[in-house]
Every structure is written in C-alpha cells, then in structure tokens.
Design an enzyme around this catalytic site. Structure first.
Site, PDB file in Angstrom:
ATOM      1  N   CYS A  79      11.813  46.510 -34.802  1.00 18.57           N
ATOM      2  CA  CYS A  79      13.334  46.791 -34.208  1.00 18.57           C
ATOM      3  C   CYS A  79      13.472  45.875 -32.932  1.00 18.57           C
ATOM      4  CB  CYS A  79      13.452  48.073 -33.956  1.00 18.57           C
ATOM      5  SG  CYS A  79      15.203  48.614 -33.676  1.00 18.57           S
ATOM      6  N   HIS A 180      13.023  50.068 -39.397  1.00 12.83           N
ATOM      7  CA  HIS A 180      11.764  50.878 -38.812  1.00 12.83           C
ATOM      8  C   HIS A 180      10.942  51.156 -39.940  1.00 12.83           C
ATOM      9  CE1 HIS A 180      13.001  51.410 -34.715  1.00 12.83           C
ATOM     10  NE2 HIS A 180      14.363  51.539 -35.093  1.00 12.83           N
ATOM     11  N   GLU A 182       8.137  52.560 -39.926  1.00 12.56           N
ATOM     12  CA  GLU A 182       7.689  53.860 -39.948  1.00 12.56           C
ATOM     13  C   GLU A 182       8.670  54.968 -40.098  1.00 12.56           C
ATOM     14  OE1 GLU A 182       9.762  53.157 -36.043  1.00 12.56           O
ATOM     15  OE2 GLU A 182       8.526  51.981 -37.565  1.00 12.56           O
TER      16      GLU A 182
END
Length: 209
Positions: A79, A180, A182
């Site tokens: 990001c 993202h 994750e």
C-alpha cells in the site's frame, strides 16, 4: 527472518498475523542492525506519503531501505509502503520517495468513489515468482487514493478503476503491492507464501557464498 518495518504508519498487526499464519519467521522492528541482519524486508504503510518519508528520515531508515533495495535482499512494499518505493509523490506536496523504482505517485482522478476501497480484479501482466499459484483475474483488497504512474516494464498486475491501476510492481529484488495481500484472503496468503519462498531462496544463496 523477515523484518516488518515499524515506523508508526503501518498496518503492522494484520501483516504480522498473516506472516504468522503462513509460518514465516519475522520480527517487527525499526532497528537498523536488525533490518540489515534480516533475510527479507516488508515495508507496510497507511497514511500520507510526506509524513511517512519524514518519519523514515528521522529514524535514519531512508538510507537503510535504499541500501536494502540496492542489494539483492527481497523487499516488499505494501500500500503506502509500495508508493514510498517510487521517486516522488504529488500527495499534499511534491515529496521525494526512496527512488528504488521509477515513477511518480499521482492522485486518482476518476468518476468513482475515492478512496478506491474494496475488492477488485487483478489482471496479471507477465510472470514473476510471487504469481506461483495465483490465478489471473483473482480479486484483491484495495484502500488507496493515489496510484503509481510508472513504466509498463515494472508492472506485473493491473486493476481497472477508471484508470489502469498498477496493483503489483516488481524490479529485481524489489516488489510492491498497491493492494493489501494480508487482507486479500487465500490469494493474498499465497502471494505472501511466495514472498517467503523468495526470501528463503535468497538466504540459501548467502549461506553458499
């Protein structure tokens, strides 16, 4: 060991949980020596580009990250962390970045809601190690208002949001995800597993020197 850079502007908790989930050894740190001793580095980030660069400068991490990037050690920006890898940003003011990747961070000017938030399709452009097990057209999770205006040769994943958004970039040992991983479910976990594999390969190469 993967070093997650802690400079007060990262989505560290979610990155930490993701690495724990995939069984990666990691440390959360802003200590220069620990970063240099690591086998790979993740630079997360949420917030404004100029503030992030100011903090990295104050902590003497700009030099550290530039040295890591110019070595062969794997480095992944996520990001804002990806945006910081570029030469400069137009966010709030013209601000120099880490200059590890060519390009400028520009504001999204599209007839859609800003920030670009939520799931979007990621179209693969070329093949890299982090694409192993990742299907073309997979959906990933974004939260951003700025994007990288950069050369096509470093773009390996694109999402459409009124403009072609470089979702994933790479050059040598340097990787950047505008989305993202994750927070992108199984697909994101696979990408992080692939990064872990790249880190392990680099570590093995150093042991044989």
């Amino acid at each position: 060991m993967i070093a997650i850079i802690d400079y007060g502007m990262g989505n560290i908790r979610s990155v930490e949980q993701a690495l724990k989930y995939i069984g990666a050894a990691y440390i959360v740190t802003s200590d220069k020596e620990e970063i240099f001793r690591s086998d790979g580095v993740i630079l997360p980030g949420v917030g404004a580009f100029p503030k992030a660069m100011d903090i990295l400068e104050e902590k003497d991490l700009v030099r550290v990250l530039q040295e890591i990037g110019r070595s062969r050690k794997p480095l992944l920006g996520i990001c804002l962390g990806m945006q910081l890898l570029f030469e400069k940003s137009e966010e709030l003011q013209d601000c120099n970045g880490l200059s590890l990747l060519p390009g400028v961070i520009r504001k999204l000017k599209v007839p859609y809601k800003i920030p670009h938030m939520g799931w979007n399709e990621l179209k693969k452009e070329g093949e890299i190690a982090l694409w192993n097990g990742v299907e073309d057209g997979s959906f990933v999770y974004y939260v951003h208002s700025y994007y990288a205006d950069c050369p096509n040769e470093i773009v390996y994943g694109i999402s459409d949001y009124g403009v072609k958004v470089p979702g994933f970039v790479a050059k040598g040992n340097i990787y950047g995800a505008q989305f993202h991983p994750e927070k992108s479910g199984d697909i994101g976990m696979q990408m992080l597993k692939n990064f872990k594999g790249v880190v392990e390969t680099w570590k093995s190469s150093q042991l044989s020197i």
